[in-house]
Design a protein around this motif. Sequence first.
Motif, PDB file in Angstrom:
ATOM      1  N   ALA A  52     -18.715 151.563 104.794  1.00  0.00           N
ATOM      2  CA  ALA A  52     -18.132 151.084 103.868  1.00  0.00           C
ATOM      3  C   ALA A  52     -17.583 152.155 103.480  1.00  0.00           C
ATOM      4  O   ALA A  52     -16.186 152.167 103.729  1.00  0.00           O
ATOM      5  N   ASP A  53     -17.253 153.478 103.239  1.00  0.00           N
ATOM      6  CA  ASP A  53     -16.713 154.391 103.666  1.00  0.00           C
ATOM      7  C   ASP A  53     -15.613 154.358 104.479  1.00  0.00           C
ATOM      8  O   ASP A  53     -14.416 154.474 103.887  1.00  0.00           O
ATOM      9  N   LYS A  56     -13.204 151.556 104.895  1.00  0.00           N
ATOM     10  CA  LYS A  56     -12.206 151.685 103.686  1.00  0.00           C
ATOM     11  C   LYS A  56     -11.250 152.406 103.535  1.00  0.00           C
ATOM     12  O   LYS A  56     -10.346 152.065 103.175  1.00  0.00           O
ATOM     13  N   ARG A  60      -8.501 147.694 105.754  1.00  0.00           N
ATOM     14  CA  ARG A  60      -8.076 147.691 104.171  1.00  0.00           C
ATOM     15  C   ARG A  60      -9.282 148.246 103.678  1.00  0.00           C
ATOM     16  O   ARG A  60     -10.567 146.870 103.644  1.00  0.00           O
ATOM     17  N   SER A  61      -9.243 148.228 101.951  1.00  0.00           N
ATOM     18  CA  SER A  61      -9.996 148.755 101.301  1.00  0.00           C
ATOM     19  C   SER A  61     -10.663 147.332 100.601  1.00  0.00           C
ATOM     20  O   SER A  61     -11.767 147.240 100.252  1.00  0.00           O
ATOM     21  N   SER A  62      -9.135 146.055 100.473  1.00  0.00           N
ATOM     22  CA  SER A  62      -9.913 145.320  99.311  1.00  0.00           C
ATOM     23  C   SER A  62     -10.667 144.644 100.150  1.00  0.00           C
ATOM     24  O   SER A  62     -11.538 142.802  99.514  1.00  0.00           O
ATOM     25  N   ILE A  64     -13.058 144.611 102.040  1.00  0.00           N
ATOM     26  CA  ILE A  64     -14.770 145.284 102.407  1.00  0.00           C
ATOM     27  C   ILE A  64     -15.582 144.551 101.140  1.00  0.00           C
ATOM     28  O   ILE A  64     -15.309 144.878 100.273  1.00  0.00           O
ATOM     29  N   GLU A  85     -11.871 139.773 106.885  1.00  0.00           N
ATOM     30  CA  GLU A  85     -12.696 141.019 106.278  1.00  0.00           C
ATOM     31  C   GLU A  85     -13.893 140.806 106.470  1.00  0.00           C
ATOM     32  O   GLU A  85     -14.598 140.502 107.181  1.00  0.00           O
TER      33      GLU A  85
END
Length: 660
Positions: A52-53, A56, A60-62, A64, A85
């Motif tokens: 996840a890190d 991000k 796009r972090s949004s 994840i 996504e």
Amino acid sequence: LRQKQYLELETIVAQDETKWLKEICSTVLIETKKDRGVLIICQSIIHANRLADIFKVQHRSSAIKLYTMNNMNQEKHVEKILPGEIIIATNLAGRGTDIQTDEIEEFGGLHVVLTFMPSNQRVEDQAFGRTARQGKRGTGLMFLNLVNLIENNTANTKESKLQRDIIESNMLNEFQNNELKLIQIKDKLFKQFCTFLNEEIRLDIRSKQGYFQTILNKTKELFKNVMPTIYETNLIAAVEEQWAMFLRKLDDNTIKLDNAEKECKKLIDKLRKDYKEENIIQNSYYHTVIANDIIVNEWSMRNSSKVKHALTYFEKAVKLDEAISGAAHLGIAWSSLITQDKDYKKKAIESFNRSLKILSNEMSMLNSMQLILGQKQATFTGSELYKQLNTKVTILGTYLNSIQSNIGAIKKSLRLIDLIEIKQESNGNVLENIQFYYERERNSENKLEIKMNKKAHYNLIFNDLTSREDSGTFDQALITINNAYQKDQLPSSYYGIRIKLKQVQLDRMKAIFNQKKEYLNLAKESAIDKLRNERTIWNTVRITNSFDVDLKIIHSDNKTEDLKGKQINELIGLIETKTDDTLRFNIIIKDANVNGINKYFKSRVNNITSLQVDFDGLDYESINEKLSSIKAKSINIEMVLIKSVLLSIINRNQYINMAK
């Protein structure tokens, strides 16, 4: 049903963890550029968070979504996936979760990335089965780390899966041949046990407790609609506890499977017999809980039979395990106080003391545990265990304080007597033989059951006598001392009387030994009230004279008016005429407090009789107050102090410095 449009891609094996992560990221980002949705399934939360890190930063972090725990907050975020996504989930958290893929169907559906080799084919199928459900499009790909495969002694994915499936097959065979048989036997015996528990014990308990009149045809309705009582709950728990021990013996093969049914029958027969004999509970805790329920919910009815019923359970708890029966002894003490049988106070004190000893031992264990854990574990302080132990110590400390208060209250009500016998000796090196009799209770004839020696001297101490503060007007301390000095109360040969008063207020001392009553620095209304209270009805109507009274009137400029030997009515009239609210009044009523004690001391000019007054536990200010207020022939001061403090007190106090 529509045919599944699912494609499983060839497994990719990376040489090490760095390349493994790189391959996963590269493939996932390619799929997101196609506006597909990607589900990454990880073996652990650590791997999920790490990926996840990375995404991000690279994506796009949004976009994840992390799903590592089975909770509603995370689950509702992954119910639906949109183009581009990425959902990163652990195998356990994502198990059974349906993901809506309608928004990405036109772009190829969901792409599933499995980052580890599952423990069996069923788990693998379940993981890839999250795509292409209900005939929808999707693809699946497994990424493996070569290091993990080598641990299985092969770098070939097909061989690894084959080995995995062989291991699983062997486990299933072992389960079928051994564990399944044990489970089937347990299941069969459990049904027998439940039949006995519900249709015999539970039914009998509820029948005796009057929950229904007709047992037949009502059992099912009874179990649905009636909440179990504390008694039923704990008795059933005691039975289930013995059943659990039976199962433990099955698990560790102490009881062989071939003998399981026979041993189960023995257990049920024993439980049935113990229940009829009211001996089925083998844990003291359950006895104590049942007894406490009777005391708390029924003792207010003042039904002694109910309390005695509770007492039988407390006593059974003690008999089963004395070492952990602090609460049971506490219950026995309260039961004694409620029933008030013969010597009930003495019995209550004995039980309170036993409870105090047991609970104090438990407190010592808790304190030792805290100390050891604090020394061994740096993270112990502030931990959940630390908080739990602190809470338990606090609760236990409250119990201990309450028990000590109860013991003190009962002893105070007994008005116990201490007797010290001092006998002179002439033989050998012994000069005196001193015998102590502490906290002795008077018998039915109001006497101490101690044989007295005419050649000995005795110190008699009356403990916890009531004062006016306790009972309003009745002062046992004053009456006891007064009786000792009444005329002809003691034989003429009885001399050397010594009164020892402990922790007495100076005002009360003055009230005992001063024949006058003194009221100082009173306002006008207070002075009038005091004088009125000292009149008799005959004084009020002027049939008889009152005590002679000396009155001093103090003005605001410290000028005084002195009136000597006046009658109370006269002074009341005089004070009522005063209009100056700043006036203060000192009243001395002569001979208003004459009693046997002060008459005796006033008439004695010798030193045969002495008065000893003890003040214990005084601080610096209290010592100053006492030394400046008492006029005595001699004063003994006993201190427990460090040298520096003692010297400081001596140097600062003029009264001690002047002592000879």
